[in-house]
Design a protein around this motif. Structure first.
Motif, short mmCIF file in Angstrom:
data_model
loop_
_atom_site.label_atom_id
_atom_site.label_comp_id
_atom_site.label_asym_id
_atom_site.label_seq_id
_atom_site.Cartn_x
_atom_site.Cartn_y
_atom_site.Cartn_z
N VAL A 255 0.87 -1.17 0.00
CA VAL A 255 0.00 0.00 0.00
C VAL A 255 0.91 1.22 0.00
O VAL A 255 1.78 1.35 0.86
N LEU A 256 0.73 2.10 -0.97
CA LEU A 256 1.59 3.28 -1.04
C LEU A 256 0.80 4.48 -1.52
O LEU A 256 -0.12 4.35 -2.34
N SER A 301 -3.88 -4.88 -8.81
CA SER A 301 -3.33 -3.54 -8.59
C SER A 301 -4.42 -2.52 -8.90
O SER A 301 -5.05 -2.57 -9.96
N TYR A 302 -4.67 -1.63 -7.96
CA TYR A 302 -5.72 -0.62 -8.13
C TYR A 302 -5.38 0.58 -7.27
O TYR A 302 -4.41 0.55 -6.48
N SER A 303 -6.15 1.63 -7.39
CA SER A 303 -5.99 2.80 -6.53
C SER A 303 -7.33 3.20 -5.95
O SER A 303 -8.38 2.83 -6.48
N ALA A 304 -7.30 3.95 -4.88
CA ALA A 304 -8.52 4.42 -4.22
C ALA A 304 -8.27 5.78 -3.59
O ALA A 304 -7.20 6.02 -3.03
N ALA A 305 -9.26 6.65 -3.69
CA ALA A 305 -9.22 7.95 -3.03
C ALA A 305 -10.36 7.97 -2.01
O ALA A 305 -11.53 7.94 -2.38
N VAL A 306 -10.01 7.98 -0.74
CA VAL A 306 -10.99 7.93 0.35
C VAL A 306 -11.08 9.32 0.97
O VAL A 306 -10.08 9.85 1.47
N ALA A 307 -12.26 9.91 0.94
CA ALA A 307 -12.46 11.26 1.46
C ALA A 307 -13.34 11.20 2.70
O ALA A 307 -14.54 10.93 2.60
N SER A 331 7.21 0.52 -10.40
CA SER A 331 6.25 0.67 -11.48
C SER A 331 5.07 1.54 -11.06
O SER A 331 4.61 2.41 -11.82
N ILE A 332 4.56 1.33 -9.85
CA ILE A 332 3.43 2.13 -9.36
C ILE A 332 3.84 3.58 -9.18
O ILE A 332 3.12 4.51 -9.58
N LEU A 333 5.01 3.81 -8.62
CA LEU A 333 5.49 5.18 -8.45
C LEU A 333 5.69 5.86 -9.80
O LEU A 333 5.44 7.07 -9.94
#
Length: 426
Positions: A255-256, A301-307, A331-333
């Motif tokens: 997790v980054l 591999s996925y991303s999430a924005a938690v508000a 690779s993610i960076l």
């Protein structure tokens, strides 16, 4: 009230009223099937517990269904199961959330049950100890899961365990073991109030009758809200790399990322579009395409924005072969940098915007989706016309906006990188 719903709920098709005690009710009629759904939130959550009592809000929520003034544990289960309904309660960061799904003819009985267990729980000792053991087992299992450990360490690094956003909502072995029945009683007495609570009901109901039923169950509930504890600013940590060694595991989880935006931030919609491009659209966006499909470096591999109300996080997650950890992180960076350095192509931007607006009608095809959406709108004070304004909010996001928020919030020099798993295959 219209007997048939329009494509999207509008201010004219939703009854909204606030009772004198501060509880807000929203009703959306839909007579296409004989089912009624309730989604509700009470302003009692993990933010109101101390670090030493981590897991208290979740414990209280779980105990509400174990016994109340008019419904013992067996009576509660019989009332729900005998009519094929469901009634759930769970604690979140800022709320305790309730859900009911039932045939319309049984809904009033389930509403009475919900009112009793929320207002008059008894917290029976024997059920408390049984539930405590279940929670401790769950925490032990959590500590053996690489994805859970990586995510927890990531949150702790960003906020610290003294901050509610930085600690595990279900608590820890030492904190849950130490909780006493009086702690649960005190938390309920102080924070479970009608003030600021929201109930949303959608389905085969008549709005006027629902209002009468809710008033009968909740109108005489008078309790002042406990003082909301101030949420301290986050630590503003940056640039940390963490590794939780977990010998014997065959997968590492990563997790980054870093701080994102709170729900009310003007950048919320730009971040939402940018996150869709990065790790949500299609086969999980650019991350899915590059890291998983093209490079074969990740199982997912996925991303999430938690508000959240007071802060947010924006992160990517991946499950990888331990031998591929370094390549996957790099690779993610690189995708973080690319999103912030290069303007997104017009077609890619348009595709993600179309996806984010296109999923809205799909989310509202069920009573559960309607109730959940209206609850979110009321909780964050978005207004009953939000669904009509939402497409424009997404369409107004430009390629420059995407590049700007990516450069600001996904700065690879300040990212937290959290890894859980073995150093290498053993």
């Amino acid at each position: 009230m219209n007997s048939q719903p329009s494509a999207l709920p509008t201010p004219e098709t939703v009854l909204r009223t606030t009772l004198p005690n501060g509880l807000t009710l929203l009703v959306r009629e839909n007579h296409t099937s004989p089912v009624a759904v309730l989604q509700g939130s009470f302003r009692a959550g993990a933010v109101q517990e101390t670090a030493e009592q981590a897991g208290l809000a979740a414990f209280v929520a779980s105990m509400l269904t174990r016994g109340s003034e008019h419904y013992g544990y067996d009576a509660f289960n019989a009332t729900v199961e005998n009519v094929g309904a469901s009634l759930t309660l769970s604690a979140d960061m800022h709320s305790t959330d309730a859900g009911i799904t039932a045939l319309a003819e049984d809904f009033d009985d389930l509403l009475k049950l919900l009112a009793d267990i929320v207002r008059r729980p008894t917290f029976p000792v024997e059920h408390m100890e049984r539930l405590r053991q279940m929670k401790l087992v769950g925490i032990q299992e959590r500590e053996q899961d690489t994805a859970s450990v990586a995510a927890r360490r990531f949150s702790e690094a960003l906020f610290g365990r003294r901050h509610p956003y930085g600690r595990a909502a279900e608590g820890y072995l030492d904190t849950v073991s130490a909780l006493q029945r009086q702690d649960l009683l005190d938390f309920h007495a102080r924070y479970f109030t009608p003030q600021g609570a929201v109930l949303v009901i959608a389905g085969d109901v008549e709005a006027g009758r629902v209002l009468d039923a809710v008033q009968a169950c909740f109108d005489d509930w008078r309790r002042d809200a406990g003082l909301q504890p101030a949420i301290e600013p986050a630590l503003r940590a940056s640039g940390q790399r963490l590794h939780a060694p977990m010998p014997g595991k065959v997968q590492s989880d990563i997790v980054l990322g870093g701080y994102g935006v709170r729900r009310a931030d003007p950048d919320f919609y730009a971040v939402r579009v940018a996150n869709c491009i990065l790790g949500q659209f299609g086969m999980m966006g650019r991350l899915g395409e590059r890291v998983r499909e093209e490079q074969g470096l990740a199982y997912y591999s996925y991303s999430a924005a938690v508000a959240e109300q007071e802060a947010g996080v924006w992160f990517a997650a991946a499950g990888v072969n331990p031998e591929d950890v370094e390549d996957a992180v790099a690779s993610i960076l690189a995708e973080f940098d690319r999103l912030g350095d290069e303007a997104v192509a017009a077609e890619e931007l348009a595709d993600s915007q179309a996806y984010l607006t296109g999923i809205l009608p799909l989310m509202l095809e069920t009573n559960e989706g309607v109730a959940s959406t209206l609850l979110n709108m009321e909780w964050y004070r978005l207004g009953l016309d939000y669904l009509q304004r939402y497409p424009a909010l997404i369409a107004d996001v430009t390629a420059a906006d995407v590049q700007r928020v990516a450069a600001r919030y996904l700065d690879t020099k300040t990212c937290i990188v959290s890894i859980a798993g073995p150093d290498r295959l053993e």
